[in-house]
Structures are given as C-alpha cells and as structure tokens.
Design a protein around this motif. Structure first.
Motif, short mmCIF file in Angstrom:
data_model
loop_
_atom_site.label_atom_id
_atom_site.label_comp_id
_atom_site.label_asym_id
_atom_site.label_seq_id
_atom_site.Cartn_x
_atom_site.Cartn_y
_atom_site.Cartn_z
N LEU A 510 -21.78 3.06 -33.05
CA LEU A 510 -20.33 3.03 -33.28
C LEU A 510 -19.55 3.42 -32.03
O LEU A 510 -18.51 2.82 -31.71
N GLN A 511 -19.99 4.43 -31.32
CA GLN A 511 -19.31 4.86 -30.10
C GLN A 511 -19.30 3.75 -29.06
O GLN A 511 -18.29 3.57 -28.34
N ASN A 512 -20.41 3.00 -28.95
CA ASN A 512 -20.44 1.86 -28.01
C ASN A 512 -19.37 0.84 -28.38
O ASN A 512 -18.68 0.28 -27.51
N LEU A 514 -16.59 1.44 -30.11
CA LEU A 514 -15.26 2.02 -29.91
C LEU A 514 -14.82 1.98 -28.45
O LEU A 514 -13.62 1.92 -28.14
N LYS A 515 -15.79 2.02 -27.53
CA LYS A 515 -15.45 2.00 -26.10
C LYS A 515 -14.87 0.66 -25.66
O LYS A 515 -14.07 0.61 -24.72
N VAL A 516 -15.26 -0.44 -26.32
CA VAL A 516 -14.86 -1.77 -25.84
C VAL A 516 -13.90 -2.48 -26.80
O VAL A 516 -13.30 -3.50 -26.43
N ALA A 517 -13.78 -1.99 -28.05
CA ALA A 517 -12.94 -2.68 -29.03
C ALA A 517 -11.46 -2.57 -28.67
O ALA A 517 -11.01 -1.56 -28.11
N HIS A 518 -10.71 -3.62 -29.03
CA HIS A 518 -9.26 -3.62 -28.78
C HIS A 518 -8.50 -3.16 -30.03
O HIS A 518 -7.73 -2.20 -29.97
N THR A 519 -8.71 -3.86 -31.14
CA THR A 519 -7.92 -3.55 -32.34
C THR A 519 -8.77 -3.45 -33.61
O THR A 519 -8.27 -2.96 -34.63
N VAL A 537 -19.59 -5.04 -35.65
CA VAL A 537 -19.01 -6.14 -34.86
C VAL A 537 -17.67 -5.67 -34.31
O VAL A 537 -16.82 -5.16 -35.06
N ASP A 538 -17.47 -5.82 -32.99
CA ASP A 538 -16.20 -5.42 -32.38
C ASP A 538 -15.48 -6.64 -31.82
O ASP A 538 -16.05 -7.74 -31.77
N ASP A 539 -14.22 -6.46 -31.42
CA ASP A 539 -13.44 -7.56 -30.85
C ASP A 539 -13.28 -7.39 -29.34
O ASP A 539 -12.27 -7.80 -28.76
N GLY A 540 -14.29 -6.76 -28.72
CA GLY A 540 -14.28 -6.59 -27.27
C GLY A 540 -14.74 -7.83 -26.54
O GLY A 540 -14.78 -8.94 -27.11
N PRO A 541 -15.11 -7.70 -25.27
CA PRO A 541 -15.49 -8.87 -24.46
C PRO A 541 -16.81 -9.51 -24.87
O PRO A 541 -17.11 -10.64 -24.44
N GLU A 592 -15.38 -12.84 -38.62
CA GLU A 592 -15.61 -11.52 -38.04
C GLU A 592 -14.98 -11.44 -36.66
O GLU A 592 -14.67 -12.47 -36.04
N PRO A 593 -14.77 -10.21 -36.14
CA PRO A 593 -14.29 -10.07 -34.74
C PRO A 593 -15.24 -10.81 -33.79
O PRO A 593 -16.46 -10.82 -33.99
N GLN A 594 -14.72 -11.38 -32.76
CA GLN A 594 -15.51 -12.25 -31.88
C GLN A 594 -15.99 -11.54 -30.61
O GLN A 594 -15.92 -12.08 -29.51
N GLY A 595 -16.48 -10.30 -30.77
CA GLY A 595 -17.05 -9.59 -29.63
C GLY A 595 -18.55 -9.45 -29.80
O GLY A 595 -19.25 -10.41 -30.12
N ALA A 596 -19.06 -8.24 -29.56
CA ALA A 596 -20.50 -7.98 -29.71
C ALA A 596 -20.83 -7.74 -31.17
O ALA A 596 -20.06 -7.11 -31.91
N CYS A 597 -22.00 -8.23 -31.60
CA CYS A 597 -22.44 -8.09 -32.99
C CYS A 597 -23.84 -7.47 -33.00
O CYS A 597 -24.82 -8.16 -32.68
N PHE A 598 -23.96 -6.19 -33.36
CA PHE A 598 -25.25 -5.50 -33.45
C PHE A 598 -25.70 -5.47 -34.91
O PHE A 598 -24.91 -5.13 -35.81
N ILE A 599 -26.98 -5.81 -35.13
CA ILE A 599 -27.55 -5.80 -36.48
C ILE A 599 -28.69 -4.79 -36.49
O ILE A 599 -29.69 -4.95 -35.77
N PHE A 600 -28.52 -3.74 -37.32
CA PHE A 600 -29.51 -2.67 -37.44
C PHE A 600 -30.10 -2.76 -38.85
O PHE A 600 -29.38 -2.63 -39.84
N GLN A 601 -31.41 -2.98 -38.93
CA GLN A 601 -32.06 -3.25 -40.21
C GLN A 601 -33.21 -2.28 -40.45
O GLN A 601 -34.00 -2.01 -39.55
N LEU A 602 -33.30 -1.73 -41.69
CA LEU A 602 -34.35 -0.78 -42.06
C LEU A 602 -34.95 -1.20 -43.40
O LEU A 602 -34.25 -1.74 -44.26
N PRO A 603 -36.26 -0.94 -43.60
CA PRO A 603 -36.88 -1.26 -44.89
C PRO A 603 -36.44 -0.28 -45.97
O PRO A 603 -36.33 0.93 -45.74
N LEU A 604 -36.18 -0.82 -47.16
CA LEU A 604 -35.82 0.03 -48.29
C LEU A 604 -37.06 0.75 -48.80
O LEU A 604 -38.17 0.21 -48.77
N LEU A 605 -36.84 1.95 -49.29
CA LEU A 605 -37.93 2.74 -49.87
C LEU A 605 -37.97 2.45 -51.36
O LEU A 605 -37.07 2.85 -52.11
N SER A 606 -39.03 1.73 -51.79
CA SER A 606 -39.10 1.32 -53.20
C SER A 606 -39.33 2.49 -54.12
O SER A 606 -38.76 2.59 -55.19
N GLU A 607 -40.21 3.42 -53.72
CA GLU A 607 -40.49 4.60 -54.52
C GLU A 607 -40.33 5.82 -53.62
O GLU A 607 -41.26 6.20 -52.90
#
Length: 746
Positions: A510-512, A514-519, A537-541, A592-607
C-alpha cells in the motif's frame, strides 16, 4: 546421343509392367517360381516408384526377400546373384524396346534405384549375421555358466573371447571385463609358455590336453590344472581353445558359498565401486564401477583402501588392510588428498567377513567419490557467505535496533530503579516488568535469527480481511485512507500465516502505491476458488512490461536517491511463495485506475488449525555433586550460569579460555561441558571441540554449545555436523537446565 532420363525409363516400365515382370521372373527356376514371383513383381513396382520420386518400401522388401530366400535354402551370395539377374533382365527389356540407347546407358540410369534395394538387402543380412553371432555368444555363455569350474574361450592369439563368472571370480574381476584380455598374462611365465606351445600345435584331434601350471597374483601364486580343448571352424581349421581350470587349493566351502552369495545377490546390486580382499591382500573381486575409477597410478590390483590411505598419508609403505584385519571392526571414514592439482574426497566403508571359526578371511570395501558434491557445497557456501556480506546486513542491523529499543528501555529503566532502591512492595512488579520485556527481546532476536536462517516461523490461522481491517488500515492517516477505495468480499478468508509479517507485506504494498498515486487507489479482496486474491491498483505512471519482473530482483529500485534499498518487493514475493501463494504484476481492468496493478494471492485454509499453547517442561533436576565445566569469556553470563547451577546443587568450574579448559579436562572428570562457540583467544570453540574429540574423546558427548552466531551459515553447518545440543543466546534458564539434565542422563 543423350543418356535416357529416369522419367523416360519409368514411363517405359510403367507401360510394359506385366511384360517386364514376366521377363524378370524367367530368371527363377521352376521350383522357385511360386515363392518368388510376387517378390519380383513387388521389386519392379518399388523400383518404378523410386524412379518416379514416389515413396517406396525397400527395407520391407529386403526383409521379405531374405526371409523367403532363407526358407528356400539360398545362401546370401545366391540371393545377391538372383537380385543381379533381376537387374540384368530389366536392363535387357529396356534395351529391347529402346534400341536407340546402349545397355550401358540404361544400366547407369537404373543403377541408383536398384542399388537402394541391394544396400537394404546387405544391411539386413549384416544385421541378421550380428544377431546370429550374438545368439551364438549367448549360447556359449550359458554353456560356460553351467560349469562350476572357471572356463573361458580363447582365440588363436590367447585372447579371451568369453568367460564365465567363476573365471572372473578366480581372476578378481568381472567376467565381462575379461573379454579381449590376454589370458596368458594371468599365468606364470612357465605356464604361459606351455599353453602357447600347446595352442600352436596344428592337430586336427579334438582330444583335450591337460597342463599343470600356476596362476599369478600380486603376492601369491595358485597352482591349477589347465584342461584345454581345441575349437574348429566350419572348414575344419583350428580357431581357438576352450580352457577349464581346476585349482588345487580352494577356499573353505562356507566362505566360498558366502562370497558367491554376496557377489551374486548383493554386490551386483550396488552401483558403487566395491572390492573384496583376502587376508594376504589378494584381490578376490572388483566391481565394474571400481574399474571405472579415474585414479592416477591405480590399476585395481592393489587394495583400494590401502591406495586411498597411502595417498592421504603420503606414504607408500602404509598397508591399511593389515589394520582392518587385526581390528576386525566396521570402519567408515572420509578421505581427501591432493590429486592432479585438485582435492579429491571419498567416503570409504570397510566391513569384515568371517569363516566358521570366527576368523576374518575377507574384507569388503565400498568407496564413494564425493568430490563433485563437495565442490557444489563449497560453491553454495561461498555464495551464501557473499550474500551475508551484502547490504542486507545493514538493513537487519537497523531492524534489530528499532525492534529492541522499546523493551530495552523498560529493562534499563527498572534495573536502574532497583539499583538506586525501591520500596519493598514495588520489587515484585519491577522484576516482573524486567522479566516480561526481556522475554520480548528474546522473541525479537529469535524471530530475526529465524528470518536470517530461512527457517519457517510459528504460523497460525487468521482471517485475511479481518487482519487488514484491524492491523493494516489503522496504520494509515485519514488523508491516505480517503485516497483508497476499499472493496472487501465479506466472505470468510482464513489463511495460515505469521500475522505481523503478513500485515507488514500488505502495508508495504500500500505504501508503494501511495507514493506514486495521484487521486485514486483501488484495494479489492475477492475469493477465487481455493485462494484469496488482493488487487492493489493505483493511477500513477505504472510499470513498463519490460520491468515487471526486474522490480522483484533484490536491490532493484528506482528510488535509490531517496534512500530506498530495493528489498521490499523481493522479500514480499519470497514470503508469498513461502506461504504457497504468489505476488505478480498485471494489467489493470478497463474500469480500474490505469497505473500499476499488483496481485497478491494466498491459499485459503480449509480447516483452520488451532495449535495448542506450548509450555516449557518443568525442570526438576538436582546436582547430586555432578561436576560441570563452563568455558566462556563473558563474565556476566558466566556468573549467571554458575549461580543457576550452584542453586541446583551442581559443582561448577569456570574458565575464560580454551587452553585453561583443556588443562582442566586433564585433571578431573566432568559430567557436562558448557562451551561458548565464539570464544575469543588463541583457541576458538570449534578448535576446542576438535581437540576434545582427538585427545579426550570420552568428553565429546558431554559438550553443550552456547552461541549467538547461528545466523552465520558456516557456524550452523558445523554445529549441525557435530550432532551436539546447541542453545542460542538469549536462552531461558529452564531450557539450559533441561539440556544439562539430558546430557547427564544420556
């Protein structure tokens, strides 16, 4: 006049196919017509296809033709003669209807196509001959193996063509390895002369000849009777000799059966260099893998254990076999020595074989070349050491300082208050606060050490969305929160993680942004199958496609002037992979905003797991006059350990150097030795332990290492190799006393 073309010849054959087949079939005798006529027609059609550039089946035709010829009793020369007659007949037919061309011109035009069929027939007959020869050898091998005596077939020069297993066993090698070797080289000079003289006799008699002689070995000779039977070829000429040996002295029956079982059922299964040696250093068996060892000056006639030990000691007079036969124990050793400018490493295992009386009559040696493995391990060590010296060290140092500052402030403050005097009713609270914050410091150090060693930390199940709401979002300022569009799934999102670590990764992402996002920043969580997916997803460069993988490389950053290190995304991806998930960069959606798009994915814990709280076992041990030696140069820690042990009834001796510790070991017995691995002075903790192993081996299993250097790869690797208990500083006194009790009990 121009030479006829293949197209002209093909057109003529196609127009007169039946006539040509009939002319070629005329070359077949009446008794052959029924079986060969169809093959003649097939040959003409395939040859026509070849001239027309179409596909043809020359190999299949050659197989059928040779099989039919064999059934009819035709030899290979007769089959080739018949094929030449077909070609001559075809050439004559073409000449008859094309008189403007000479027979030579037509033969040249047909040559290439007809040679294809002839070459296939040659190849088939050669293959058939090889198979027949191999089958003959297999039959000979089976016949030789049926004999319980050593047997071999020699050619006219005395070279071994084939030998049975008994012959290989007698000559201390594999039977296949004997093929092509000079049989006379295994005999004494006198015996070899007698055998050569008998083989030179050009007698036509098939009566066997008996010669009494001797086989020679490295240090001994074995008397034997040689039964020789001549071998004749189909023309009646002598082509070799079958030799059968009847040694006068044989090993005892029990040992012979045991050795044979070992070689037939065990040693042959090992893909390692293996050797069996007699008490007189005679080689009884060499595996094929041992014969492949590339060692300078070694010819497999010397015990491999002696060769390796001689090179290690630099002495050619040292016979290790003698020591092994005298001791009669299993022996394992790692050996290394300089060879052709490089260090060679080997693992060597020796184990004895006894006869019915318990006497050692054989020694089996297994050798494994670990040189390549050592080289790879050395490269890994160098790489890891270089990593430890990188700028990551400075980052860890900053992290340690920041994390420890608060609890250490509490510890120092209350310790100062106690030193100046506190009312008695406040002692207990002050001590509890010091103890609680000291444990906090201990946890921080252990977590950092675990991170440095790459070991997994304690994980527990948490709800991912709940973690973000309660841990990540509250860290943001109101202005930052208003910039972010939050979209949560509202579904259960259980994951297994270290909550503080996972929250830090999400906060960094999130901090990354916030450093580049405009609005605008879009923060959305959704459940996809068995995974929970976070999109930031941010609307930075944005990030160019060419850099989307580079940004995950360690120390890569575009903000180095601002003091960025370039490890954040690299560590974040490493953590995602460690959790079984992923961290990638994608292209934003249309809405979505047309800047950088980071996708962070984790496996769900079934039990979700609910690990039970681990409680340290109570330590209830008494010194009972047990003697403890402490070797540590830190006065405060030494006093702490001494006081703890005294209160439990132990007798404690303390020294501050390795030399003093070794002197104490000469004077009395100790039930446990506390050894600081990072001891300063002329001897390190490692050198002291190795000296204990060499000079005082009875104390080697009494050592307990204490150290604060487990972050270093080489230290970890060495301490693991000792198989001794290790306590990492800081440690609890209950853990310390438990380790002492276990050493004494063991």
């Amino acid at each position: 006049m121009q030479q006829p073309s293949c197209e002209q010849i093909a057109e003529f054959i196609n127009s007169n196919l039946d006539t040509i087949v009939q002319d070629c079939s005329a070359q077949i005798t009446p008794d052959q017509t029924g079986k060969l006529r169809d093959l003649v027609a097939d040959w003409v059609r395939n040859l026509l296809n070849s001239l027309q550039g179409k596909s043809y089946r020359a190999g299949e035709w050659a197989s059928h033709f040779s099989s039919t010829a064999r059934e009819m009793g035709l030899s290979s020369p007769e089959a080739f003669t018949l094929l030449d007659k077909f070609r001559i007949s075809l050439t004559g037919a073409c000449k008859q209807f094309q008189p403007q061309h000479t027979e030579t011109e037509i033969r040249i035009c047909l040559f290439e196509a007809s040679e294809i069929f002839k070459n296939h027939l040659v190849e088939y007959y050669l293959h058939q001959a090889d198979e027949e020869a191999a089958a003959g050898l297999r039959k000979q091998k089976a016949a030789l193996e049926a004999s319980a005596s050593p047997m071999a077939v020699l050619d006219e020069q005395g070279r071994i063509e084939i030998a049975n297993r008994e012959m290989g066993r007698l000559l201390k090698t594999g039977s296949d390895a004997l093929t092509g070797t000079d049989f006379y080289s295994y005999c004494t000079e006198e015996t070899a002369a007698l055998l050569r003289a008998s083989q030179r006799k050009k007698t036509s008699s098939q009566q066997p000849l008996t010669v009494d002689g001797s086989l020679k070995f490295t240090r001994t000779e074995l008397n034997s009777r040689f039964n020789l039977r001549p071998v004749f070829d189909t023309a009646g000429h002598r082509s070799g000799t079958v030799v059968c040996l009847l040694p006068e002295s044989r090993p005892t029956e029990n040992v012979e059966v045991g050795i044979q079982y070992l070689e037939d059922h065990i040693l042959t299964l090992l893909s390692l260099p293996v050797q069996v040696v007699a008490a007189d250093h005679t080689i009884l068996y060499n595996s094929e893998e041992l014969l492949k060892l590339s060692l300078p000056g070694y010819d497999s006639s010397q015990p491999i254990c002696c060769y390796l030990k001689q090179h290690q000691r630099g002495s050619e007079d040292y016979w290790f076999c003698k020591t092994l036969f005298e001791q009669g124990h299993f022996h394992w050793e790692e050996i290394h020595f300089e060879c052709d400018g490089e260090t060679r490493w080997f693992h060597m295992l020796n184990f004895p074989l006894t006869d019915g009386t318990g006497s050692i009559v054989r020694m089996v040696t297994c050798v494994y070349d670990t040189t390549r493995r050592r080289q790879i391990q050395k490269q890994m060590e160098s790489h890891l050491i270089q990593q430890q010296r990188s700028s990551l060290v400075s980052q860890i140092a900053v992290t340690v300082a920041h994390q420890l500052r608060n609890p250490l402030s509490v510890v120092l403050g209350f310790a100062e208050m106690l030193s100046k005097g506190l009312p008695p009713d406040q002692y207990s609270e002050a001590v509890n606060r010091i103890h609680r914050n000291s444990l906090r410091c201990k946890d921080i150090v252990e977590n950092l050490l675990d991170f440095g060693k790459g070991t997994p930390l304690e994980r527990r199940p948490v709800d991912f969305e709940n973690l973000i709401q309660k841990t990540v979002r509250i860290r943001l300022t109101p202005a930052q929160d208003r910039l972010i569009e939050w979209r949560f799934s509202g579904k259960p999102t259980p994951v297994e993680c270290l909550p503080e670590q996972l929250a830090q990764v999400v906060h960094s992402l999130l901090q990354n942004a916030l450093k580049v996002a405009h609005t605008r920043i879009l923060f959305s969580v959704e459940v996809k199958g068995y995974f929970v997916r976070l999109r930031i997803v941010d609307d930075g460069p944005g990030i160019p496609i060419s850099d989307r993988e580079r940004v995950f490389e360690p120390f890569y950053t575009s903000h180095r002037k601002e003091g960025a290190v370039g490890l954040g995304l690299s560590l974040a991806r490493a953590l995602a992979n460690d959790y079984g998930g992923s961290l990638t960069i994608s292209t934003p959606g249309a809405e979505e905003p047309q800047g950088a798009c980071f996708i962070f994915q984790l496996p769900l814990l079934s039990e979700p797991n609910h690990p039970e709280e681990k409680q340290a076992p109570e330590t209830n041990i008494s010194g009972n006059e047990h003697q403890i030696l402490i070797v540590d140069d830190n006065a405060d820690l030494r006093d702490l350990l001494t006081t703890t042990l005294y209160n439990r009834g132990f007798q404690v001796t303390t020294v501050t150097s390795g030399m003093a510790g070794l002197e104490k070991l000469k004077q009395q017995h100790y039930d446990a030795i506390i050894l600081d691995f990072l001891l300063e002075g002329s001897l390190t903790g490692r050198q002291i332990y190795e000296e204990i192993q060499a000079s005082h081996p009875e104390f080697a299993d009494k050592v307990l290492f204490i150290t604060g250097d487990m972050l270093t790869y080489q230290t970890r690797l060495y301490l693991e190799s000792t198989h001794r208990p290790v306590l990492e500083k800081p440690f609890l006194m209950t853990d310390f006393l438990s380790a002492i009790a276990k050493i004494i009990q063991d």
